[in-house]
Design an enzyme around this catalytic site. Structure first.
Site, PDB file in Angstrom:
ATOM      1  N   LEU A   1       0.887  -1.159   0.000  1.00 29.95           N
ATOM      2  CA  LEU A   1       0.000   0.000   0.000  1.00 29.95           C
ATOM      3  C   LEU A   1       0.926   1.209   0.000  1.00 29.95           C
ATOM      4  O   LEU A   1       1.811   1.319   0.851  1.00 29.95           O
ATOM      5  CB  LEU A   1      -0.902  -0.017   1.235  1.00 29.95           C
ATOM      6  CG  LEU A   1      -2.072   0.964   1.283  1.00 29.95           C
ATOM      7  CD1 LEU A   1      -3.015   0.749   0.095  1.00 29.95           C
ATOM      8  CD2 LEU A   1      -2.847   0.818   2.586  1.00 29.95           C
ATOM      9  N   ASP A   2       0.741   2.117  -0.973  1.00 30.83           N
ATOM     10  CA  ASP A   2       1.668   3.237  -1.147  1.00 30.83           C
ATOM     11  C   ASP A   2       1.880   4.036   0.132  1.00 30.83           C
ATOM     12  O   ASP A   2       0.974   4.154   0.961  1.00 30.83           O
ATOM     13  CB  ASP A   2       1.143   4.193  -2.228  1.00 30.83           C
ATOM     14  CG  ASP A   2       1.186   3.581  -3.619  1.00 30.83           C
ATOM     15  OD1 ASP A   2       1.898   2.586  -3.791  1.00 30.83           O
ATOM     16  OD2 ASP A   2       0.500   4.115  -4.504  1.00 30.83           O
ATOM     17  N   LYS A   3       3.051   4.638   0.247  1.00 28.33           N
ATOM     18  CA  LYS A   3       3.393   5.455   1.419  1.00 28.33           C
ATOM     19  C   LYS A   3       2.382   6.576   1.647  1.00 28.33           C
ATOM     20  O   LYS A   3       1.992   6.817   2.803  1.00 28.33           O
ATOM     21  CB  LYS A   3       4.806   6.028   1.263  1.00 28.33           C
ATOM     22  CG  LYS A   3       5.306   6.789   2.477  1.00 28.33           C
ATOM     23  CD  LYS A   3       6.758   7.225   2.291  1.00 28.33           C
ATOM     24  CE  LYS A   3       7.282   7.945   3.537  1.00 28.33           C
ATOM     25  NZ  LYS A   3       8.709   8.315   3.397  1.00 28.33           N
TER      26      LYS A   3
ATOM     27  N   SER B   1      -0.722   6.550   1.021  1.00 26.72           N
ATOM     28  CA  SER B   1      -2.054   5.981   1.208  1.00 26.72           C
ATOM     29  C   SER B   1      -2.188   5.384   2.600  1.00 26.72           C
ATOM     30  O   SER B   1      -1.194   5.094   3.263  1.00 26.72           O
ATOM     31  CB  SER B   1      -2.328   4.899   0.158  1.00 26.72           C
ATOM     32  OG  SER B   1      -2.172   5.415  -1.154  1.00 26.72           O
TER      33      SER B   1
END
Length: 252
Positions: free
Chosen positions: A105-107, A109
């Site tokens: 999960l992107d930083k 997000s």
């Protein structure tokens, strides 16, 4: 006997050290030894062989695996390399056993991510990731039009990836917010889709992975219930593991 032989990456996965994919990277980097020698990719071992990673012996003496749902805050990176990234998910959770995230999960997000020490289930979920739903709530920088909803759901060309996104479910929730359910996991997919339509993502939260829903505060985690795990196993269809839940309270 032949049936006792096991590939080294599978051994490291079943021992809860890392996923098979990560094990292959460790082997390729020469950080794994079998009886003191650096193995080739795909080498098989016997129960009597001694396996070390970075000089530390790895034993497969696990009884129960851990399956965790975590509400990742913005700014935390989904990596197990704690020496490189100080704001990593492993140090943040500080779980008493070695665990690793299933996917990423992107930083920028936040939201739901699963973690485990069961390398086999990581591979089963990631191999089948294009067939499983992940649901997100997204806020953008300007009012959402019906055209935006229709185009997001119909497939967006991502030239830098040379792909067109799969059709997906998109629903407007408010002037600036929408819900989107993906069945694929391209890098920064939702952000790239929005950028193509000249929208900028302000907040992005994952609220569901298959049958697991986000129901804990930001920065907290819980272990999956027995029923959740059974349903998850049904969704990945080829799992044969039995789940023995830990009934202790494990929220951080």
């Amino acid at each position: 006997m032949a049936e006792d032989l096991k590939r080294i990456n599978k051994f490291l996965s079943e021992a809860g050290y890392c996923s098979r994919r990560e094990a292959d990277k460790l082997i390729e980097a020469g950080r794994v030894t079998i009886n003191g020698s650096v193995p080739e990719m795909g080498t098989k071992i016997t129960p009597n062989d001694m396996v070390h990673v970075d000089g530390k012996e790895i034993k497969n003496n696990k009884n129960d695996f851990v399956y965790i749902a975590f509400n990742k805050p913005v700014g935390i990176v989904c990596t197990t390399d704690t020496s490189v990234e100080k704001d990593n998910i492993i140090d943040f959770i500080n779980y008493p056993k070695r665990i690793f995230p299933i996917g990423r999960l992107d930083k920028p997000s936040e939201g739901l991510i699963l973690l485990t020490d069961d390398g086999d289930i990581v591979n089963k979920i990631l191999r089948a990731s294009n067939n499983h739903e992940k649901e997100y709530i997204v806020k953008v920088d300007k009012p959402i039009s019906q055209t935006f909803i229709e185009r997001m759901g119909g497939g967006i060309p991502l030239a830098d990836l040379n792909k067109v996104t799969k059709k997906c479910q998109v629903k407007k929730l408010s002037t600036y917010e929408f819900k989107i359910i993906l069945t694929q996991g391209l890098n920064r997919q939702i952000r790239r889709m929005c950028e193509y339509l000249n929208y900028e993502v302000e907040t992005l939260k994952r609220v569901r992975i298959m049958n697991i829903t986000l129901d804990m505060p930001v920065g907290k985690y819980r272990e999956l219930s027995k029923n959740e795990f059974k349903e998850l196993n049904g969704l990945i269809s080829n799992s044969t593991k039995e789940f023995k839940p830990n009934h202790k309270n494990n929220r951080s």
